[in-house]
Scaffold this active site. Structure first.
Site, PDB file in Angstrom:
ATOM      1  CG  HIS A  66      -2.152   1.009   1.185  1.00 11.86           C
ATOM      2  ND1 HIS A  66      -3.481   0.817   1.488  1.00 11.86           N
ATOM      3  CD2 HIS A  66      -2.059   2.310   0.699  1.00 11.86           C
ATOM      4  CE1 HIS A  66      -4.106   1.867   1.562  1.00 11.86           C
ATOM      5  NE2 HIS A  66      -3.278   2.786   0.948  1.00 11.86           N
ATOM      6  CG  ASP A 157      -6.169   3.766  -0.630  1.00  9.01           C
ATOM      7  OD1 ASP A 157      -6.850   3.631   0.469  1.00  9.01           O
ATOM      8  OD2 ASP A 157      -5.216   4.515  -0.495  1.00  9.01           O
ATOM      9  CG  ASN A 283      -9.340   9.048   5.461  1.00  6.93           C
ATOM     10  OD1 ASN A 283     -10.079   8.458   6.457  1.00  6.93           O
ATOM     11  ND2 ASN A 283      -9.909   9.146   4.412  1.00  6.93           N
ATOM     12  CG  ASP A 310      -2.026   4.728   3.304  1.00  5.10           C
ATOM     13  OD1 ASP A 310      -1.886   5.261   2.356  1.00  5.10           O
ATOM     14  OD2 ASP A 310      -3.102   5.039   4.113  1.00  5.10           O
ATOM     15  N   GLY A 329      -2.445  12.027   5.290  1.00  3.81           N
ATOM     16  CA  GLY A 329      -1.416  11.086   4.799  1.00  3.81           C
ATOM     17  C   GLY A 329      -0.107  11.465   5.531  1.00  3.81           C
TER      18      GLY A 329
HETATM   19  O1  DOR Z   1      -4.027   9.175   4.901  1.00 11.71           O
HETATM   20  C1  DOR Z   1      -4.307   8.903   3.626  1.00 11.71           C
HETATM   21  N1  DOR Z   1      -3.628   9.443   2.584  1.00 11.71           N
HETATM   22  N2  DOR Z   1      -5.174   8.062   3.350  1.00 11.71           N
HETATM   23  C2  DOR Z   1      -5.760   7.775   2.167  1.00 11.71           C
HETATM   24  O2  DOR Z   1      -6.520   6.838   2.181  1.00 11.71           O
HETATM   25  C3  DOR Z   1      -5.020   8.383   1.006  1.00 11.71           C
HETATM   26  C4  DOR Z   1      -3.689   8.923   1.410  1.00 11.71           C
HETATM   27  C5  DOR Z   1      -3.286   9.879   0.013  1.00 11.71           C
HETATM   28  O3  DOR Z   1      -3.359   9.561  -0.991  1.00 11.71           O
HETATM   29  O4  DOR Z   1      -2.785  10.932   0.645  1.00 11.71           O
END
Ligand code: DOR
Length: 433
Positions: A66, A157, A283, A310, A329
């Site tokens: 991810h 996502d 998120n 992530d 993020g």
């Molecule tokens: O914290 C996050 N950042 N969650 C996500 O689902 C998307 C991601 C992003 O693309 O910055």
């Protein structure tokens, strides 16, 4: 001809259930042979590079399933090349990139673009396509075409597919093509305008919260859709106690559901938000101690199959704003191994074997990646880990183009010290020679 020999006392190959001494003989980009004993530097070809890992762990290359590479569209935040360099420095030989780029990965063209750019990168890139066109949640992407171009899964996502009919159709297509659907589980009506976990801290700080039920409801829906369509569903960045329970029950029922947890969700709680560090805005949001405990339990009992970062780079201009304005993020690739060892292995939640399983075999199985561990003919992707090396997270050392990590200054125990991808040493600490 052997180009590279990697040997040591502590090989852990979860694909082949092997722990012990070993030697890998690498020729070009493939493993020529693996022997269950240490190689003697005096009795091997002197032209080959010889790496003696001593008692450090030698594992098949780690996979981060991810990752946001941001290219195309936000090359100021990350590119395929810099994201892969961050992966190599973090010990990952393969990353799976998320489709919320600009343009979105919703067609064969964009998949091909990414794969062609990654030909020169230091890590392997596996592409994940979107479920809906332009992530609009209305029309399906060109799933079949993208499968032909090589995608390994689909997801929207960053957004949740709010229309259950579209999700059902996406799952039916994915099932036909033999790829899983990855669920970003968030009821976007329940989470609307929220920035942090809804609870005591959001109230104290006066910031609109995202309730845990926003995640649980979609996890439950997607488990039901998986059962109904008989298609594998993978829950991304699971963060609540309720979701962990749902996945556990679904697994007991035989539903083909898998899940991943991120280092930030299993190592941090929303108490930290009192610092108003926007790098903590993610998120799903970082949650409470009860949720962290449930994640640990889920990781321990196998409910949660994978650790994935992530990795979500954002520019300083975007993050250097008030809490309410900050994008979701944080970076992950370069701290994931250190955080996992520090917060899971050294705290007794997982054994090192258990952690490696969640970073190698399990993502490979879920996404059907071309890895099978240390066997003749396999891809020569290897990660060497020093599980006890203490280091301090230093933003100036990041290979990533971005700096948005809340862990800067943290002291961690455990680090990848050498990464080999395609038979080439792509990252090496000084201690590895
Ligand atoms: O914290 C996050 N950042 N969650 C996500 O689902 C998307 C991601 C992003 O693309 O910055």
């Amino acid at each position: 001809m052997i180009d590279l020999i990697v040997t040591g006392d502590n090989v852990i190959d979860r694909y082949n259930d092997y722990s012990g001494a070993g030697a890998l003989y690498i020729s070009d980009d493939k493993i020529e042979s693996f022997e269950k004993q240490k190689a003697d530097p005096d009795s091997v070809d002197k032209n080959a590079r010889f790496i003696d890992a001593g008692d450090k762990i030698i594992s098949p290359g780690l996979v981060d399933m991810h990752v946001h590479l941001r290219e195309p569209g936000r090359e100021d935040e990350e590119t395929i090349i810099t994201g892969c360099e961050a992966a190599s420095a973090g010990g990952f030989t393969a990353v799976c990139c998320m489709p919320n780029t600009r343009p979105v990965i919703d067609s064969q063209e964009v998949v091909r673009f990414i794969l062609s750019r990654s030909r020169f990168s230091s890590a392997r890139v596996f592409v994940i396509g979107s479920i809906s066109r332009d992530l609009d949640g209305k029309q399906l992407s060109e799933i079949g075409d993208m499968v032909d171009a090589g995608i390994v899964a689909i997801t929207d996502d960053g957004k949740s597919v709010m229309n259950a009919q579209l999700m059902r159709n996406g799952m039916e297509y994915a099932g036909m093509f033999g790829i899983p659907v990855i669920s970003h589980a968030e009821d976007m009506n329940l989470s609307k305008n929220g920035k942090v976990n809804e609870g005591y801290i959001s109230t104290v700080l006066g910031i609109k919260g995202i309730p845990s039920i926003a995640e649980d409801i979609i996890v439950a829906r997607d488990i039901y859709l998986s059962k109904f369509t008989n298609t594998p569903i993978h829950i991304a960045h699971i963060s609540t106690k309720g979701s962990v329970n749902l996945v556990r029950e679904a697994k007991e029922e035989g539903i083909i559901v898998t899940a991943e947890a991120t280092p930030h969700h299993f190592s941090l709680t929303d108490e930290l938000l009192r610092s108003f560090d926007t790098n903590l805005i993610v998120n799903p949001p970082i949650r409470t101690q009860a949720d962290v405990d449930a994640l640990h339990e889920g990781l321990k009992d196998g409910t949660i199959d994978c650790v994935a970062s992530d990795h979500a780079p954002h520019s300083p201009e975007e993050k250097d704003v008030e809490f309410n304005q900050a994008p979701f993020g944080m970076l992950g690739l370069e701290t994931s191994v250190g955080l996992s060892l520090t917060y899971l292995v050294h705290k007794g939640v997982l054994t090192i074997e258990g952690l490696l399983e969640k970073m190698t075999v399990n993502p490979t199985r879920i996404l059907k990646l071309p890895y099978n561990g240390f066997q003749a003919g396999s891809l020569a992707d290897v990660t060497i880990i020093d599980p006890d090396l203490e280091w301090i997270v230093d933003a100036s050392k990041f290979r990533s183009k971005s700096r948005n990590s809340p862990y800067v200054g943290y002291k961690l125990r455990g680090k990848a010290v050498c990464t080999i991808c395609n038979g080439k040493v792509v990252y090496s600490e000084n201690s590895m020679g």
